[in-house]
Design a protein around this motif. Structure first.
Motif, PDB file in Angstrom:
ATOM      1  N   LYS A 198      30.328  56.228  53.066  1.00 52.62           N
ATOM      2  CA  LYS A 198      31.416  57.124  52.652  1.00 52.62           C
ATOM      3  C   LYS A 198      32.769  56.561  53.071  1.00 52.62           C
ATOM      4  O   LYS A 198      33.768  56.688  52.357  1.00 52.62           O
ATOM      5  CB  LYS A 198      31.227  58.513  53.266  1.00 52.62           C
ATOM      6  N   GLN A 199      32.765  55.989  54.265  1.00 55.38           N
ATOM      7  CA  GLN A 199      34.012  55.453  54.797  1.00 55.38           C
ATOM      8  C   GLN A 199      34.565  54.334  53.903  1.00 55.38           C
ATOM      9  O   GLN A 199      35.763  54.321  53.580  1.00 55.38           O
ATOM     10  CB  GLN A 199      33.717  54.907  56.202  1.00 55.38           C
ATOM     11  N   ILE A 200      33.707  53.430  53.500  1.00 56.10           N
ATOM     12  CA  ILE A 200      34.202  52.323  52.664  1.00 56.10           C
ATOM     13  C   ILE A 200      34.460  52.799  51.230  1.00 56.10           C
ATOM     14  O   ILE A 200      35.381  52.315  50.568  1.00 56.10           O
ATOM     15  CB  ILE A 200      33.279  51.081  52.705  1.00 56.10           C
ATOM     16  N   ALA A 201      33.686  53.769  50.766  1.00 57.74           N
ATOM     17  CA  ALA A 201      33.923  54.286  49.408  1.00 57.74           C
ATOM     18  C   ALA A 201      35.310  54.901  49.293  1.00 57.74           C
ATOM     19  O   ALA A 201      35.981  54.797  48.257  1.00 57.74           O
ATOM     20  CB  ALA A 201      32.851  55.314  49.035  1.00 57.74           C
ATOM     21  N   ALA A 202      35.750  55.521  50.392  1.00 60.34           N
ATOM     22  CA  ALA A 202      37.052  56.200  50.386  1.00 60.34           C
ATOM     23  C   ALA A 202      38.223  55.231  50.244  1.00 60.34           C
ATOM     24  O   ALA A 202      39.356  55.643  49.956  1.00 60.34           O
ATOM     25  CB  ALA A 202      37.212  57.024  51.665  1.00 60.34           C
ATOM     26  N   LEU A 203      37.951  53.952  50.446  1.00 58.45           N
ATOM     27  CA  LEU A 203      39.041  52.970  50.323  1.00 58.45           C
ATOM     28  C   LEU A 203      39.406  52.669  48.869  1.00 58.45           C
ATOM     29  O   LEU A 203      40.526  52.243  48.580  1.00 58.45           O
ATOM     30  CB  LEU A 203      38.662  51.663  51.034  1.00 58.45           C
ATOM     31  N   LEU A 204      38.453  52.879  47.946  1.00 57.37           N
ATOM     32  CA  LEU A 204      38.733  52.513  46.551  1.00 57.37           C
ATOM     33  C   LEU A 204      39.884  53.305  45.944  1.00 57.37           C
ATOM     34  O   LEU A 204      40.799  52.713  45.345  1.00 57.37           O
ATOM     35  CB  LEU A 204      37.457  52.631  45.701  1.00 57.37           C
ATOM     36  N   PRO A 205      39.890  54.642  46.093  1.00 54.64           N
ATOM     37  CA  PRO A 205      41.056  55.372  45.553  1.00 54.64           C
ATOM     38  C   PRO A 205      42.378  54.914  46.186  1.00 54.64           C
ATOM     39  O   PRO A 205      43.400  54.904  45.496  1.00 54.64           O
ATOM     40  CB  PRO A 205      40.763  56.832  45.909  1.00 54.64           C
TER      41      PRO A 205
ATOM     42  N   GLU B 203      45.521  53.475  44.159  1.00 53.51           N
ATOM     43  CA  GLU B 203      46.818  54.113  44.330  1.00 53.51           C
ATOM     44  C   GLU B 203      47.890  53.073  44.649  1.00 53.51           C
ATOM     45  O   GLU B 203      48.982  53.086  44.083  1.00 53.51           O
ATOM     46  CB  GLU B 203      46.723  55.145  45.464  1.00 53.51           C
ATOM     47  N   LYS B 204      47.551  52.169  45.556  1.00 52.55           N
ATOM     48  CA  LYS B 204      48.559  51.211  46.040  1.00 52.55           C
ATOM     49  C   LYS B 204      48.694  49.977  45.154  1.00 52.55           C
ATOM     50  O   LYS B 204      49.696  49.269  45.240  1.00 52.55           O
ATOM     51  CB  LYS B 204      48.220  50.785  47.477  1.00 52.55           C
TER      52      LYS B 204
ATOM     53  N   SER C 180      46.714  44.154  41.626  1.00 55.94           N
ATOM     54  CA  SER C 180      47.708  43.469  40.800  1.00 55.94           C
ATOM     55  C   SER C 180      47.678  41.982  41.137  1.00 55.94           C
ATOM     56  O   SER C 180      48.195  41.577  42.170  1.00 55.94           O
ATOM     57  CB  SER C 180      49.080  44.081  41.100  1.00 55.94           C
ATOM     58  N   PRO C 181      47.038  41.168  40.297  1.00 49.45           N
ATOM     59  CA  PRO C 181      46.868  39.754  40.635  1.00 49.45           C
ATOM     60  C   PRO C 181      48.089  38.920  40.268  1.00 49.45           C
ATOM     61  O   PRO C 181      48.775  39.204  39.281  1.00 49.45           O
ATOM     62  CB  PRO C 181      45.688  39.328  39.755  1.00 49.45           C
ATOM     63  N   VAL C 182      48.353  37.891  41.050  1.00 50.44           N
ATOM     64  CA  VAL C 182      49.304  36.867  40.626  1.00 50.44           C
ATOM     65  C   VAL C 182      48.740  35.523  41.068  1.00 50.44           C
ATOM     66  O   VAL C 182      48.157  35.394  42.140  1.00 50.44           O
ATOM     67  CB  VAL C 182      50.726  37.106  41.199  1.00 50.44           C
ATOM     68  N   MET C 183      48.864  34.537  40.175  1.00 46.81           N
ATOM     69  CA  MET C 183      48.480  33.171  40.486  1.00 46.81           C
ATOM     70  C   MET C 183      49.773  32.351  40.570  1.00 46.81           C
ATOM     71  O   MET C 183      50.575  32.377  39.632  1.00 46.81           O
ATOM     72  CB  MET C 183      47.601  32.586  39.371  1.00 46.81           C
ATOM     73  N   ALA C 184      49.993  31.662  41.659  1.00 46.12           N
ATOM     74  CA  ALA C 184      51.176  30.814  41.798  1.00 46.12           C
ATOM     75  C   ALA C 184      50.819  29.687  42.735  1.00 46.12           C
ATOM     76  O   ALA C 184      50.263  29.937  43.817  1.00 46.12           O
ATOM     77  CB  ALA C 184      52.354  31.613  42.352  1.00 46.12           C
ATOM     78  N   TYR C 185      51.114  28.450  42.325  1.00 46.07           N
ATOM     79  CA  TYR C 185      50.639  27.259  43.034  1.00 46.07           C
ATOM     80  C   TYR C 185      51.736  26.304  43.461  1.00 46.07           C
ATOM     81  O   TYR C 185      51.505  25.451  44.324  1.00 46.07           O
ATOM     82  CB  TYR C 185      49.682  26.465  42.119  1.00 46.07           C
ATOM     83  N   ALA C 186      52.911  26.384  42.832  1.00 46.54           N
ATOM     84  CA  ALA C 186      53.930  25.360  43.064  1.00 46.54           C
ATOM     85  C   ALA C 186      54.437  25.421  44.495  1.00 46.54           C
ATOM     86  O   ALA C 186      54.732  26.503  45.011  1.00 46.54           O
ATOM     87  CB  ALA C 186      55.081  25.533  42.082  1.00 46.54           C
ATOM     88  N   PRO C 187      54.559  24.253  45.154  1.00 41.49           N
ATOM     89  CA  PRO C 187      55.052  24.247  46.538  1.00 41.49           C
ATOM     90  C   PRO C 187      56.434  24.891  46.651  1.00 41.49           C
ATOM     91  O   PRO C 187      56.768  25.441  47.701  1.00 41.49           O
ATOM     92  CB  PRO C 187      55.105  22.746  46.891  1.00 41.49           C
TER      93      PRO C 187
ATOM     94  N   ILE D 190      44.859  46.806  52.037  1.00 41.32           N
ATOM     95  CA  ILE D 190      45.020  48.261  52.258  1.00 41.32           C
ATOM     96  C   ILE D 190      44.270  48.754  53.497  1.00 41.32           C
ATOM     97  O   ILE D 190      44.384  49.902  53.863  1.00 41.32           O
ATOM     98  CB  ILE D 190      44.543  49.072  51.037  1.00 41.32           C
ATOM     99  N   GLU D 191      43.484  47.886  54.147  1.00 42.56           N
ATOM    100  CA  GLU D 191      42.696  48.306  55.318  1.00 42.56           C
ATOM    101  C   GLU D 191      42.768  47.199  56.367  1.00 42.56           C
ATOM    102  O   GLU D 191      42.262  46.102  56.146  1.00 42.56           O
ATOM    103  CB  GLU D 191      41.242  48.564  54.907  1.00 42.56           C
ATOM    104  N   LYS D 192      43.392  47.515  57.499  1.00 45.47           N
ATOM    105  CA  LYS D 192      43.634  46.474  58.500  1.00 45.47           C
ATOM    106  C   LYS D 192      42.438  46.190  59.394  1.00 45.47           C
ATOM    107  O   LYS D 192      42.424  45.211  60.132  1.00 45.47           O
ATOM    108  CB  LYS D 192      44.885  46.819  59.330  1.00 45.47           C
ATOM    109  N   ASP D 193      41.420  47.064  59.374  1.00 41.36           N
ATOM    110  CA  ASP D 193      40.153  46.731  60.026  1.00 41.36           C
ATOM    111  C   ASP D 193      39.402  45.832  59.030  1.00 41.36           C
ATOM    112  O   ASP D 193      38.803  46.322  58.070  1.00 41.36           O
ATOM    113  CB  ASP D 193      39.366  48.009  60.322  1.00 41.36           C
TER     114      ASP D 193
END
Lengths: 267, 267, 267
Positions: C5-12, C16-17, C43-50, C210-213
């Motif tokens: 339940k604890q990990i499931a609650a992270l999806l919403p 949201e974020k 929200s993905p972003v791909m960026a490689y240039a130094p 979204i979860e620092k643990d």
């Protein structure tokens, strides 16, 4: 003739001529872009090497430059390809992906609009604003909150850059600074797949290869893509299936459907 | 044994051995190629860095080189990988994508055939003609109009290059200059998805890893792929869905189906 | 609260974020990764240039480094991005694809774990073993035969590297060397599509935003992905369709389903 019928009539021409569209694009969307162009009826080619981009661009019907995963090598190839296209009368369409997200992207986008003569620039509001130097928030490569009048932004950008501007979002705007169309098509699911904006830019490129009035070409690209996006949504409700349905709709969409479903408003 | 049964019998061997296929390929098709090889039952790996290509090639069952989005760095990696493969008896299969479209591509393709010992070269008629120095029209990376006798071209190329040649198109030809097969399978929808030729080359690569008679291996690759392409078409009629159905058919196709559906004619 | 339940609650919270996940990943999986993250709600972003990776990494919610198609240029960009992330408190998640397959990969993987502070490292048993210097067989980029106790390997690696370790395979293990979870979800079909491990690493990245643990974040990523993989399998039985169904399941999976289907065992 109604604008919807006028732009719908370009699709059979595109499929007849199968224009070669030379893409220098980002590695995230390269497969999706090639498949989308093939589905619509164009002939895509991806070529990046400095040793060949000028040769490829000059035989193409259009050159599409997309800076999604930009490197300095790629910028050099884009400039070389763009100059060759400019010299040989091949239209150049530019997608300033993520302009504003990092200083490097903003600078590179501005370099491209300065060094090349563009037929069309296509981006979201934040990207176009950043290219022309307006303050506008951007998050990663996605448009931030709309902070102004999109039609006004598009016209200002078109005049400043001397090119047709297509700003896409909830409503899409195409303008050369004088003639302006708002296109009310598309589907929210487009925002849940990567590369739908990039593919749209390449579709606009394909239309510039067959229609030299670039306001008309860009409007045709944006509207026919939006119509395909609506058709695709009829059968699916999740992004994986939608990605496939969009390709299928680009393949199956007909002139009559575009004429009937496109909602284009002159501003 | 009939050739159809003989080549069909190779598929269970391929699935049993799961050969590691090292691909140095173009960025447009890399995902589709990996998924196609996995679906068929091979084990794909993509590795390009000059620091590791020799190490990877020598442990592979086959090395596939594809110059779709060529750069000079990549050519250097291809040559290094190819030499390592040649030294360790690993078959090298080459796809000269777009040879003839630009001078750079033609030159690089010729450099590869000169510097490496190839097991098979696979391309369309225009590409193969350009590699061996015949005049042949090409548009972008697609074959131009057929301007000659494909069987004759394939035999001439095989003798000149000293390798098995597979020319694919409406009819596919496989020859070492002596033994020649024409394969009458496949589906027109293959031309509406990007990378179907590239994936075929990698499938041929997978077969060369398990069958040292490369005429047989290439014929098996071309015919089993053509059969899968026909099975895929049974359920779908648009390119997005077809791309998925083709992967599924490569996964599900069985030895019996290949033996029954393959149409191979000795020339 | 039960861990499920604890990990499931992270999806919403994730949805949201919509955390920005900066990926420096391999060219095989870049499209699939972006689409998987979008489907899930990130929200993905791909960026490689130094020139831009440090700027992009510092505004991201997480940085994901994946060395699937490694080059020395890319390693330099990864180190630059990683240092920027470390300085700005942005979690860094690392996928040592193919560590052990070539000396170059092993060396580069070790350089990354030495030079950067990682939140999570995610790989198969062979990759993790090679990163920490254990002998373990690897074939290409796939795990070889399991040659030892995975839980023990994970704990040893976590202590040695000072990071959370996620080893995925038939059973997935997440540990920081003290707290250890075994996750019994997923589906065998995941091994028949390229990039499912890479996407999982990026999903773990999204959760670390979204979860620092990080034990909890990695467990949430692994378990929610495994649940989506099971849901996807309900409707399809071949890898092409499964690839699409997996994206759709990442989009549609709900907190309740994760709580009900996740099977997490504390070790």
């Amino acid at each position: 003739m109604m604008i919807e019928k006028q732009i719908a009539a370009l699709l059979p021409q595109l499929r007849e001529k199968k224009p070669l569209v030379h893409n220098i694009t980002n590695e995230v969307v390269t497969n999706f872009t090639a498949n989308g162009l093939l589905a619509l009826g164009a002939s895509p080619v991806m070529a990046y090497a400095p040793e060949e981009v000028a040769d490829m661009a000059k035989i193409a019907g259009a050159l599409v430059l997309n800076m999604g995963t930009l490197t300095t090598d790629m910028i050099a190839s884009m400039i070389m390809a763009g100059r060759s296209a400019n010299e040989h009368g091949v239209p150049v369409v530019f997608d300033p992906v993520g302009a504003g997200a990092t200083p490097f992207r903003t600078e590179m986008a501005r370099r491209i609009v300065e060094e090349l003569e563009l037929a069309v620039i296509r981006g979201n509001a934040a990207e176009i604003a950043n290219v022309v130097g307006d303050a506008w928030q951007i998050k990663g490569v996605d448009a931030g909150e709309a902070g102004g009048d999109i039609v006004e932004l598009a016209r200002r950008a078109a005049k400043k850059l001397g090119t047709v501007v297509a700003i896409t979002g909830k409503t899409d705007i195409v303008t050369d600074g004088e003639t302006t169309y708002a296109i009310h098509n598309g589907d929210e699911m487009l925002t849940r797949i990567t590369g739908t904006g990039c593919l749209l830019t390449s579709v606009v490129g394909a239309y510039t290869a067959i229609e030299k009035d670039y306001v008309l070409a860009a409007t045709a690209g944006v509207a026919s893509y939006g119509v395909a996006a609506e058709i695709a949504r009829q059968s699916v409700n999740a992004p994986g299936a939608y990605q496939i349905a969009l390709l299928d709709a680009l393949y199956s969409v007909e002139e009559d459907q575009i004429a009937a479903i496109a909602r284009i408003e002159q501003k």
